[in-house]
Design a protein around this motif. Structure first.
Motif, PDB file in Angstrom:
ATOM      1  N   PRO A 194       6.766  14.249  19.685  1.00  0.00           N
ATOM      2  CA  PRO A 194       7.892  15.157  19.967  1.00  0.00           C
ATOM      3  C   PRO A 194       7.529  16.626  19.760  1.00  0.00           C
ATOM      4  CG  PRO A 194       8.648  13.257  18.718  1.00  0.00           C
ATOM      5  CD  PRO A 194       7.148  13.194  18.720  1.00  0.00           C
ATOM      6  N   GLU A 195       6.724  16.903  18.739  1.00  0.00           N
ATOM      7  CA  GLU A 195       6.272  18.277  18.492  1.00  0.00           C
ATOM      8  C   GLU A 195       5.420  18.777  19.647  1.00  0.00           C
ATOM      9  OE1 GLU A 195       3.495  20.713  15.236  1.00  0.00           O
ATOM     10  OE2 GLU A 195       4.121  18.648  14.836  1.00  0.00           O
ATOM     11  N   LEU A 196       4.547  17.921  20.164  1.00  0.00           N
ATOM     12  CA  LEU A 196       3.698  18.311  21.289  1.00  0.00           C
ATOM     13  C   LEU A 196       4.527  18.519  22.557  1.00  0.00           C
ATOM     14  CD1 LEU A 196       0.742  15.850  20.626  1.00  0.00           C
ATOM     15  CD2 LEU A 196       0.681  18.344  20.365  1.00  0.00           C
ATOM     16  N   VAL A 197       5.519  17.660  22.782  1.00  0.00           N
ATOM     17  CA  VAL A 197       6.402  17.819  23.944  1.00  0.00           C
ATOM     18  C   VAL A 197       7.138  19.152  23.863  1.00  0.00           C
ATOM     19  CG1 VAL A 197       8.476  16.939  25.083  1.00  0.00           C
ATOM     20  CG2 VAL A 197       6.673  15.354  24.373  1.00  0.00           C
ATOM     21  N   GLU A 198       7.682  19.444  22.685  1.00  0.00           N
ATOM     22  CA  GLU A 198       8.421  20.704  22.519  1.00  0.00           C
ATOM     23  C   GLU A 198       7.506  21.902  22.705  1.00  0.00           C
ATOM     24  OE1 GLU A 198      11.564  22.825  19.418  1.00  0.00           O
ATOM     25  OE2 GLU A 198      10.465  21.022  18.796  1.00  0.00           O
ATOM     26  N   TYR A 199       6.303  21.824  22.159  1.00  0.00           N
ATOM     27  CA  TYR A 199       5.356  22.935  22.289  1.00  0.00           C
ATOM     28  C   TYR A 199       4.982  23.146  23.755  1.00  0.00           C
ATOM     29  CZ  TYR A 199       1.372  25.988  21.481  1.00  0.00           C
ATOM     30  OH  TYR A 199       0.514  27.074  21.490  1.00  0.00           O
ATOM     31  N   GLY A 200       4.648  22.062  24.447  1.00  0.00           N
ATOM     32  CA  GLY A 200       4.287  22.195  25.856  1.00  0.00           C
ATOM     33  C   GLY A 200       5.428  22.745  26.686  1.00  0.00           C
ATOM     34  N   THR A 201       6.632  22.289  26.400  1.00  0.00           N
ATOM     35  CA  THR A 201       7.810  22.795  27.129  1.00  0.00           C
ATOM     36  C   THR A 201       7.965  24.289  26.911  1.00  0.00           C
ATOM     37  OG1 THR A 201       8.914  20.644  26.942  1.00  0.00           O
ATOM     38  CG2 THR A 201      10.315  22.568  27.376  1.00  0.00           C
ATOM     39  N   ASP A 202       7.750  24.724  25.679  1.00  0.00           N
ATOM     40  CA  ASP A 202       7.859  26.158  25.378  1.00  0.00           C
ATOM     41  C   ASP A 202       6.796  26.977  26.099  1.00  0.00           C
ATOM     42  OD1 ASP A 202       9.999  25.660  23.722  1.00  0.00           O
ATOM     43  OD2 ASP A 202       8.843  25.751  21.850  1.00  0.00           O
ATOM     44  N   GLN A 203       5.673  26.339  26.453  1.00  0.00           N
ATOM     45  CA  GLN A 203       4.611  27.044  27.196  1.00  0.00           C
ATOM     46  C   GLN A 203       4.858  27.012  28.703  1.00  0.00           C
ATOM     47  OE1 GLN A 203       2.761  28.636  24.954  1.00  0.00           O
ATOM     48  NE2 GLN A 203       3.997  27.372  23.570  1.00  0.00           N
ATOM     49  N   GLY A 204       5.957  26.418  29.132  1.00  0.00           N
ATOM     50  CA  GLY A 204       6.286  26.375  30.553  1.00  0.00           C
ATOM     51  C   GLY A 204       5.731  25.177  31.286  1.00  0.00           C
ATOM     52  N   LEU A 205       5.266  24.168  30.552  1.00  0.00           N
ATOM     53  CA  LEU A 205       4.714  22.964  31.172  1.00  0.00           C
ATOM     54  C   LEU A 205       5.814  21.955  31.473  1.00  0.00           C
ATOM     55  CD1 LEU A 205       1.700  22.560  28.724  1.00  0.00           C
ATOM     56  CD2 LEU A 205       1.558  23.351  31.093  1.00  0.00           C
ATOM     57  N   GLN A 206       5.603  21.150  32.510  1.00  0.00           N
ATOM     58  CA  GLN A 206       6.457  20.002  32.774  1.00  0.00           C
ATOM     59  C   GLN A 206       5.886  18.819  31.998  1.00  0.00           C
ATOM     60  OE1 GLN A 206       8.094  19.357  36.827  1.00  0.00           O
ATOM     61  NE2 GLN A 206       6.482  20.741  37.486  1.00  0.00           N
ATOM     62  N   MET A 207       6.511  18.490  30.899  1.00  0.00           N
ATOM     63  CA  MET A 207       6.003  17.456  30.005  1.00  0.00           C
ATOM     64  C   MET A 207       6.653  16.114  30.331  1.00  0.00           C
ATOM     65  SD  MET A 207       3.807  19.088  28.136  1.00  0.00           S
ATOM     66  CE  MET A 207       3.477  17.859  26.869  1.00  0.00           C
ATOM     67  N   THR A 208       5.808  15.116  30.622  1.00  0.00           N
ATOM     68  CA  THR A 208       6.282  13.770  30.909  1.00  0.00           C
ATOM     69  C   THR A 208       5.473  12.786  30.066  1.00  0.00           C
ATOM     70  OG1 THR A 208       4.764  13.312  32.750  1.00  0.00           O
ATOM     71  CG2 THR A 208       6.794  14.497  33.276  1.00  0.00           C
ATOM     72  N   MET A 209       5.871  11.506  30.076  1.00  0.00           N
ATOM     73  CA  MET A 209       5.228  10.553  29.179  1.00  0.00           C
ATOM     74  C   MET A 209       5.278   9.147  29.747  1.00  0.00           C
ATOM     75  SD  MET A 209       6.150   9.684  25.203  1.00  0.00           S
ATOM     76  CE  MET A 209       6.013  11.406  24.782  1.00  0.00           C
ATOM     77  N   THR A 210       4.244   8.360  29.424  1.00  0.00           N
ATOM     78  CA  THR A 210       4.188   6.946  29.796  1.00  0.00           C
ATOM     79  C   THR A 210       4.031   6.104  28.531  1.00  0.00           C
ATOM     80  OG1 THR A 210       1.791   7.053  30.132  1.00  0.00           O
ATOM     81  CG2 THR A 210       3.185   7.442  32.060  1.00  0.00           C
ATOM     82  N   PRO A 211       5.120   5.866  27.790  1.00  0.00           N
ATOM     83  CA  PRO A 211       5.020   5.037  26.586  1.00  0.00           C
ATOM     84  C   PRO A 211       4.910   3.559  26.925  1.00  0.00           C
ATOM     85  CG  PRO A 211       7.288   5.660  26.961  1.00  0.00           C
ATOM     86  CD  PRO A 211       6.475   6.362  28.009  1.00  0.00           C
ATOM     87  N   SER A 212       4.469   2.770  25.955  1.00  0.00           N
ATOM     88  CA  SER A 212       4.382   1.322  26.142  1.00  0.00           C
ATOM     89  C   SER A 212       5.736   0.675  25.859  1.00  0.00           C
ATOM     90  CB  SER A 212       3.325   0.724  25.202  1.00  0.00           C
ATOM     91  OG  SER A 212       2.047   1.242  25.489  1.00  0.00           O
ATOM     92  N   GLY A 213       5.946  -0.489  26.477  1.00  0.00           N
ATOM     93  CA  GLY A 213       7.187  -1.225  26.276  1.00  0.00           C
ATOM     94  C   GLY A 213       7.138  -2.013  24.996  1.00  0.00           C
ATOM     95  N   THR A 214       7.306  -1.319  23.879  1.00  0.00           N
ATOM     96  CA  THR A 214       7.276  -1.961  22.568  1.00  0.00           C
ATOM     97  C   THR A 214       8.510  -1.522  21.782  1.00  0.00           C
ATOM     98  OG1 THR A 214       6.114  -0.190  21.394  1.00  0.00           O
ATOM     99  CG2 THR A 214       4.754  -1.777  22.609  1.00  0.00           C
ATOM    100  N   ASN A 215       8.628  -2.025  20.541  1.00  0.00           N
ATOM    101  CA  ASN A 215       9.773  -1.643  19.723  1.00  0.00           C
ATOM    102  C   ASN A 215       9.688  -0.211  19.216  1.00  0.00           C
ATOM    103  OD1 ASN A 215       7.799  -1.885  17.763  1.00  0.00           O
ATOM    104  ND2 ASN A 215       8.640  -3.769  16.864  1.00  0.00           N
ATOM    105  N   SER A 216       8.596   0.519  19.578  1.00  0.00           N
ATOM    106  CA  SER A 216       8.524   1.950  19.260  1.00  0.00           C
ATOM    107  C   SER A 216       9.505   2.762  20.089  1.00  0.00           C
ATOM    108  CB  SER A 216       7.097   2.474  19.487  1.00  0.00           C
ATOM    109  OG  SER A 216       6.751   2.450  20.860  1.00  0.00           O
ATOM    110  N   LEU A 217       9.947   2.194  21.203  1.00  0.00           N
ATOM    111  CA  LEU A 217      10.856   2.919  22.099  1.00  0.00           C
ATOM    112  C   LEU A 217      12.306   2.696  21.673  1.00  0.00           C
ATOM    113  CD1 LEU A 217       9.417   2.519  25.720  1.00  0.00           C
ATOM    114  CD2 LEU A 217       9.922   4.644  24.525  1.00  0.00           C
ATOM    115  N   THR A 218      12.647   3.210  20.523  1.00  0.00           N
ATOM    116  CA  THR A 218      14.015   3.088  20.034  1.00  0.00           C
ATOM    117  C   THR A 218      14.906   4.134  20.708  1.00  0.00           C
ATOM    118  OG1 THR A 218      13.652   4.668  18.241  1.00  0.00           O
ATOM    119  CG2 THR A 218      13.141   2.343  17.790  1.00  0.00           C
TER     120      THR A 218
END
Length: 370
Positions: free
Chosen positions: A78-102
């Motif tokens: 989340p910190e990296l996503v926020e940082y990249g967004t603040d730099q003007g980047l389009q931040m996207t993600m491909t997480p795995s389908g596990t119980n980490s995706l709460t």
């Protein structure tokens, strides 16, 4: 900004950063052959932010995909996503389908500025998907994550692998993609690397039929379709006289036409190596030691991959080489030469009488259903 408006000599349309190879799953097709533990030499949070600074210097709205393994194996995402967004980047993600995706983690990613979340469905039921992913419960966790993403306001992308084990599932997966309200279906044609070496490939003739079917699906689907490691989908669409203005639909992040390894696409590994793609593991250098921008623009490997006249065999003689070019990753996986012909393409240019790619005895199934 659309992909076809970007000068891919100067910048990639898609920059993938494999933030980790750690993952709880052991998927049959996994390029990274992921394991549960994180690698001790991963790029640190500080190094990751430096990488994102470099990515931002490519230009406005550079698209960055955080991938893995499972990116959520890292607590700093989340910190990296926020940082990249603040730099003007389009931040996207491909997480795995596990119980980490709460739900809380998905909402936190949305609050951090994530622009899109992509999840994988390689079967339309728990039985088929979980078998492919080698984890009971993965299907239900993936479906729930997709629904939570929609509730959090995150545009959803569905990724699907095409191989002998999954091909009969494609029509039902198509229906599920629509039911989940996805904006894009990304259809990945297997490249035999990592664990994927043991999967059943489909034949070039079967791949052609799948692409023809995808063209027909695209004509009235409520979502966009793109292929990964199958740029000859564009050739198939052109041969079907697809109207250029009504061709592949924009997908919310500017992708209208395709890209290929090293030409509009770049991949930074978990340890900082820069590859043309995650499926073409020939390094152009390490971002810890050299500028990401300079490597992408000036590395000999990347310059060769951006030159359609450097292609060999029937890909080099093909009249569609400027809109297709074949999968450089698959050519590399089969021959060790990324400039050789893509063995998954069945098209032979008129008057071409040179060598043909080595073939294989792959699956001959074809997509059925409406």
């Amino acid at each position: 900004m659309y992909a076809d408006a970007i000068d891919t000599d100067e910048r990639p349309f898609v920059l993938i950063w494999e933030v980790t190879q750690a993952c709880e799953l052991a998927c049959k097709h996994c390029r990274a052959e992921a394991e549960p533990q994180r690698h001790p030499d991963e790029l640190t949070t500080a190094e990751g932010k430096q990488l994102l600074d470099e990515a931002a210097s490519f230009g406005d709205d550079q698209l960055v995909v955080l991938s893995g393994g499972d990116p959520l194996a890292r607590d700093d995402v989340p910190e990296l996503v926020e940082y990249g967004t603040d730099q003007g980047l389009q931040m996207t993600m491909t997480p795995s389908g596990t119980n980490s995706l709460t739900p809380d983690r998905i909402q936190g990613l949305a609050d951090s500025g994530l622009r899109r979340m992509a999840v994988s469905l390689d079967g339309a039921s728990a039985a088929t998907h979980d078998e492919f992913r080698q984890e009971t419960g993965s299907f239900e966790q993936t479906i729930e994550a997709a629904r939570h993403a929609k509730r959090a306001g995150l545009p959803l992308q569905i990724n699907t692998t095409v191989c002998g084990e999954t091909i009969e599932e494609l029509p039902a997966i198509r229906d599920l993609v629509a039911d989940l309200g996805a904006v894009l279906w990304s259809v990945f044609f297997l490249v035999p690397v990592g664990r994927g070496r043991v999967l059943d490939p489909i034949s070039p003739e079967c791949a052609e039929r799948v692409m023809e079917w995808l063209c027909s699906v695209q004509s009235d689907a409520p979502f966009g379709i793109k292929t990964t490691e199958a740029p000859h989908y564009r050739r198939v669409a052109l041969q079907q006289q697809t109207d250029s203005e009504a061709g592949p639909k924009p997908d919310g992040i500017g992708r209208r036409t395709g890209i290929t390894a090293g030409d509009g696409f770049a991949f930074v590994s978990h340890t900082g190596e820069l590859f043309p793609s995650g499926f073409l593991a020939e390094s152009a250098g390490n971002v810890r030691d050299e500028s990401l921008v300079k490597l992408y623009r000036n590395a000999d490997l990347f310059e060769e991959l951006r030159d359609p006249d450097a292609l060999q065999g029937k890909c080099g003689a093909c009249p569609y080489r400027n809109v297709c070019g074949g999968s450089r990753s698959r050519a590399y996986a089969h021959t060790g030469d990324p400039l050789e012909s893509d063995p998954l393409c069945s098209f032979v240019p008129e008057e071409y009488d040179g060598p043909l790619p080595a073939s294989w005895d792959g699956a001959t199934s074809q997509v059925s259903g409406d």
